[in-house]
Design a protein around this motif. Structure first.
Motif, mmCIF file in Angstrom:
data_model
loop_
_atom_site.group_PDB
_atom_site.id
_atom_site.type_symbol
_atom_site.label_atom_id
_atom_site.label_comp_id
_atom_site.label_asym_id
_atom_site.label_seq_id
_atom_site.Cartn_x
_atom_site.Cartn_y
_atom_site.Cartn_z
ATOM 1 N N ASN A 125 0.839 -1.197 0.000
ATOM 2 C CA ASN A 125 0.000 0.000 0.000
ATOM 3 C C ASN A 125 0.877 1.252 0.000
ATOM 4 O O ASN A 125 1.590 1.522 0.964
ATOM 5 C CB ASN A 125 -0.907 -0.004 1.231
ATOM 6 C CG ASN A 125 -1.515 1.362 1.504
ATOM 7 O OD1 ASN A 125 -1.840 2.114 0.588
ATOM 8 N ND2 ASN A 125 -1.664 1.678 2.780
ATOM 9 N N ALA A 126 0.803 2.035 -1.095
ATOM 10 C CA ALA A 126 1.550 3.291 -1.190
ATOM 11 C C ALA A 126 0.720 4.491 -0.761
ATOM 12 O O ALA A 126 1.224 5.617 -0.764
ATOM 13 C CB ALA A 126 2.055 3.494 -2.623
ATOM 14 N N GLY B 225 1.240 6.216 2.390
ATOM 15 C CA GLY B 225 0.988 4.816 2.693
ATOM 16 C C GLY B 225 2.134 4.194 3.480
ATOM 17 O O GLY B 225 2.837 4.872 4.228
ATOM 18 N N ILE B 226 2.348 2.903 3.290
ATOM 19 C CA ILE B 226 3.372 2.165 4.030
ATOM 20 C C ILE B 226 4.604 1.888 3.167
ATOM 21 O O ILE B 226 5.733 1.915 3.662
ATOM 22 C CB ILE B 226 2.801 0.835 4.557
ATOM 23 C CG1 ILE B 226 1.522 1.081 5.372
ATOM 24 C CG2 ILE B 226 3.830 0.095 5.413
ATOM 25 C CD1 ILE B 226 1.719 1.935 6.596
ATOM 26 N N PHE B 227 4.403 1.649 1.860
ATOM 27 C CA PHE B 227 5.509 1.269 0.983
ATOM 28 C C PHE B 227 5.586 2.210 -0.220
ATOM 29 O O PHE B 227 4.601 2.387 -0.934
ATOM 30 C CB PHE B 227 5.328 -0.170 0.489
ATOM 31 C CG PHE B 227 5.243 -1.181 1.598
ATOM 32 C CD1 PHE B 227 6.379 -1.589 2.260
ATOM 33 C CD2 PHE B 227 4.026 -1.719 1.964
ATOM 34 C CE1 PHE B 227 6.310 -2.520 3.291
ATOM 35 C CE2 PHE B 227 3.936 -2.647 2.989
ATOM 36 C CZ PHE B 227 5.088 -3.046 3.653
ATOM 37 N N TYR B 228 6.763 2.767 -0.444
ATOM 38 C CA TYR B 228 7.017 3.595 -1.628
ATOM 39 C C TYR B 228 8.526 3.698 -1.798
ATOM 40 O O TYR B 228 9.289 3.011 -1.085
ATOM 41 C CB TYR B 228 6.362 4.972 -1.491
ATOM 42 C CG TYR B 228 6.578 5.664 -0.177
ATOM 43 C CD1 TYR B 228 7.648 6.527 0.020
ATOM 44 C CD2 TYR B 228 5.701 5.450 0.893
ATOM 45 C CE1 TYR B 228 7.845 7.166 1.236
ATOM 46 C CE2 TYR B 228 5.891 6.088 2.116
ATOM 47 C CZ TYR B 228 6.969 6.939 2.281
ATOM 48 O OH TYR B 228 7.159 7.563 3.488
ATOM 49 N N GLY B 229 8.998 4.514 -2.717
ATOM 50 C CA GLY B 229 10.413 4.586 -3.011
ATOM 51 C C GLY B 229 11.238 4.995 -1.804
ATOM 52 O O GLY B 229 11.041 6.072 -1.242
ATOM 53 N N CYS B 230 12.185 4.107 -1.407
ATOM 54 C CA CYS B 230 13.131 4.392 -0.318
ATOM 55 C C CYS B 230 12.431 4.701 1.001
ATOM 56 O O CYS B 230 12.980 5.415 1.851
ATOM 57 C CB CYS B 230 14.050 5.546 -0.709
ATOM 58 S SG CYS B 230 14.808 5.345 -2.342
ATOM 59 N N SER B 231 11.228 4.194 1.197
ATOM 60 C CA SER B 231 10.457 4.472 2.413
ATOM 61 C C SER B 231 11.087 3.785 3.621
ATOM 62 O O SER B 231 11.769 2.760 3.502
ATOM 63 C CB SER B 231 9.014 3.991 2.245
ATOM 64 O OG SER B 231 8.991 2.605 1.937
ATOM 65 N N GLN B 232 10.851 4.363 4.787
ATOM 66 C CA GLN B 232 11.328 3.804 6.058
ATOM 67 C C GLN B 232 10.252 4.000 7.129
ATOM 68 O O GLN B 232 10.489 4.564 8.193
ATOM 69 C CB GLN B 232 12.627 4.476 6.494
ATOM 70 C CG GLN B 232 13.766 4.304 5.516
ATOM 71 C CD GLN B 232 15.068 4.870 6.048
ATOM 72 O OE1 GLN B 232 15.457 4.612 7.190
ATOM 73 N NE2 GLN B 232 15.745 5.642 5.242
ATOM 74 N N VAL B 233 9.064 3.512 6.838
ATOM 75 C CA VAL B 233 7.920 3.729 7.719
ATOM 76 C C VAL B 233 8.021 2.828 8.949
ATOM 77 O O VAL B 233 8.319 1.633 8.849
ATOM 78 C CB VAL B 233 6.605 3.467 6.961
ATOM 79 C CG1 VAL B 233 5.406 3.553 7.901
ATOM 80 C CG2 VAL B 233 6.456 4.445 5.809
ATOM 81 N N ARG B 234 7.762 3.404 10.097
ATOM 82 C CA ARG B 234 7.723 2.663 11.361
ATOM 83 C C ARG B 234 6.277 2.591 11.860
ATOM 84 O O ARG B 234 5.434 3.385 11.454
ATOM 85 C CB ARG B 234 8.599 3.350 12.407
ATOM 86 C CG ARG B 234 10.072 3.486 12.025
ATOM 87 C CD ARG B 234 10.774 4.443 12.950
ATOM 88 N NE ARG B 234 10.175 5.779 12.879
ATOM 89 C CZ ARG B 234 10.512 6.778 13.673
ATOM 90 N NH1 ARG B 234 11.413 6.607 14.624
ATOM 91 N NH2 ARG B 234 9.931 7.954 13.557
ATOM 92 N N LEU B 235 6.035 1.648 12.744
ATOM 93 C CA LEU B 235 4.686 1.554 13.318
ATOM 94 C C LEU B 235 4.300 2.845 14.015
ATOM 95 O O LEU B 235 3.125 3.243 14.002
ATOM 96 C CB LEU B 235 4.607 0.384 14.298
ATOM 97 C CG LEU B 235 4.398 -1.001 13.686
ATOM 98 C CD1 LEU B 235 4.481 -2.072 14.761
ATOM 99 C CD2 LEU B 235 3.066 -1.078 12.944
ATOM 100 N N GLY B 236 5.272 3.529 14.610
ATOM 101 C CA GLY B 236 4.984 4.797 15.261
ATOM 102 C C GLY B 236 4.541 5.875 14.294
ATOM 103 O O GLY B 236 3.928 6.876 14.711
ATOM 104 N N ASP B 237 4.846 5.690 12.990
ATOM 105 C CA ASP B 237 4.422 6.649 11.967
ATOM 106 C C ASP B 237 2.973 6.439 11.545
ATOM 107 O O ASP B 237 2.396 7.287 10.856
ATOM 108 C CB ASP B 237 5.326 6.556 10.735
ATOM 109 C CG ASP B 237 6.776 6.876 11.042
ATOM 110 O OD1 ASP B 237 7.008 7.788 11.867
ATOM 111 O OD2 ASP B 237 7.665 6.218 10.473
#
Length: 336
Positions: free
Chosen positions: A173-174, A200-212
């Motif tokens: 999911n972007a 979203g959660i996934f995209y180019g060079c993403s670094q999403v954390r649960l806290g985000d």
């Protein structure tokens, strides 16, 4: 005398030797068989019974396929949570070498040897377009948990220089902001997947954390079903989705510059409605290829950041649907 039941004269002798005669009036019994009318009636009855049973059999099979698909997404969600536990963030959607989120969770999917075989540096014509390289071999490896059992496609297809590439059924999911892979074809007021900032959660060079995920892990999905069909084209765009890596994405840059394309091979967005190919076929090919959608009647499965799998109906309100893909929109989603 008739053919059946003719009288027969029987001669014999008694104990004293005197001859006697009697008439044997036994009758041979006629044989009976099915008439043509009776046979046709039996065939008709069997046909009716088969017609009544077939929908029930198909329903049972679809239920089994839906359960298997839901279990696949449950496994993907658990694998992503395990990855997050180890790295304190989710994997990026893709990076500068064309590696994608599904490649990074191979160890969590019990595919350690396959993960260990991958090359994380450029070689030859590129990681995923280099003929005969280990990354190409990985892209041609079937991983059951990435394929919905209702997907009626060959196991392997030739695509973008990879002769035995494996189509898959699930994408990351972007978010809701992107209406196209490329900035030159976006809807005014939206962005493309070339932009490195998505909601979203996934995209180019993403670094999403649960806290985000400030909207709540039970209100934001990670992975969704995608109706893969590389044989369907619109506006030059095919509905083709793949795993592990992509030669088309390979030129992507993580410094804010543009590069690469076909990011929709590994992620989708909620800009278009769910199952847009059947619910909004008037949209452009670039918008249709971004849409999530399933092989099951009336909706599709999604796995959320809390690991729960939900089936969303095609009729879900567009605003609610887009809110479920946003990690930080602060939207109110009552009773979705």
């Amino acid at each position: 005398m008739g053919i059946y039941g003719a009288d027969r004269l029987v001669l014999g002798a008694n104990k004293t030797g005197q001859l006697f005669r009697r008439m044997d009036r036994s009758r041979s019994k006629p044989r009976h068989g099915f008439t043509l009318v009776e046979l046709l009636v039996v065939i008709a009855v069997i046909g009716i019974l088969v017609g009544l049973m077939l929908p029930a059999v198909q329903s049972v099979r679809e239920t089994a396929r839906r359960l298997s698909c839901s279990n696949n997404l449950k496994q993907l969600g658990l694998s992503l949570q395990l990855y997050h536990d180890s790295h304190l963030r989710f994997p990026y959607g893709w990076d500068t070498r064309g590696m994608t989120w599904s490649g990074h969770i191979l160890p969590q999917l019990e595919q350690n040897p396959l993960y260990d075989s991958l090359q994380f540096h450029e070689t030859g014509a590129g990681n995923w377009a280099y003929n005969g390289g280990p990354n190409e071999t990985a892209a041609g490896t079937v991983i059951g948990s990435l394929r919905c059992p209702s997907m009626n496609l060959p196991t392997h297809l030739s695509n973008h220089g990879i002769p035995e590439r494996v189509p898959v059924s699930y994408r990351g999911n972007a978010g809701s902001l992107a209406s196209s892979d490329d900035a030159s074809t976006i809807v005014p007021g939206t962005r493309s997947l070339e932009h490195l900032q998505q909601n979203g959660i996934f995209y180019g060079c993403s670094q999403v954390r649960l806290g985000d995920v400030r909207d709540g892990t039970s209100q934001t999905f990670m992975i969704g079903e995608s109706f893969t069909d590389p044989f369907f084209y619109k506006d030059g765009q095919a509905m083709d989705y793949w795993a592990i890596g992509s030669p088309s994405i390979d030129p992507c840059r993580c410094d804010g510059g543009t590069g690469g394309t076909e990011f929709s091979e590994v992620v989708g967005t909620t800009f278009a409605p769910l199952n847009a190919r059947r619910t909004a076929p008037q949209l452009t090919g670039r918008q249709l290829e971004l849409a999530f959608g399933g092989y099951h009647p009336e909706g599709a499965y999604l796995v959320f950041c809390d690991g729960a799998v939900h089936f969303l109906n095609d009729s879900i309100d567009d605003a609610i649907y887009r809110s479920l893909s946003s990690r930080n929109g602060n939207e109110s989603i009552p009773g979705w």
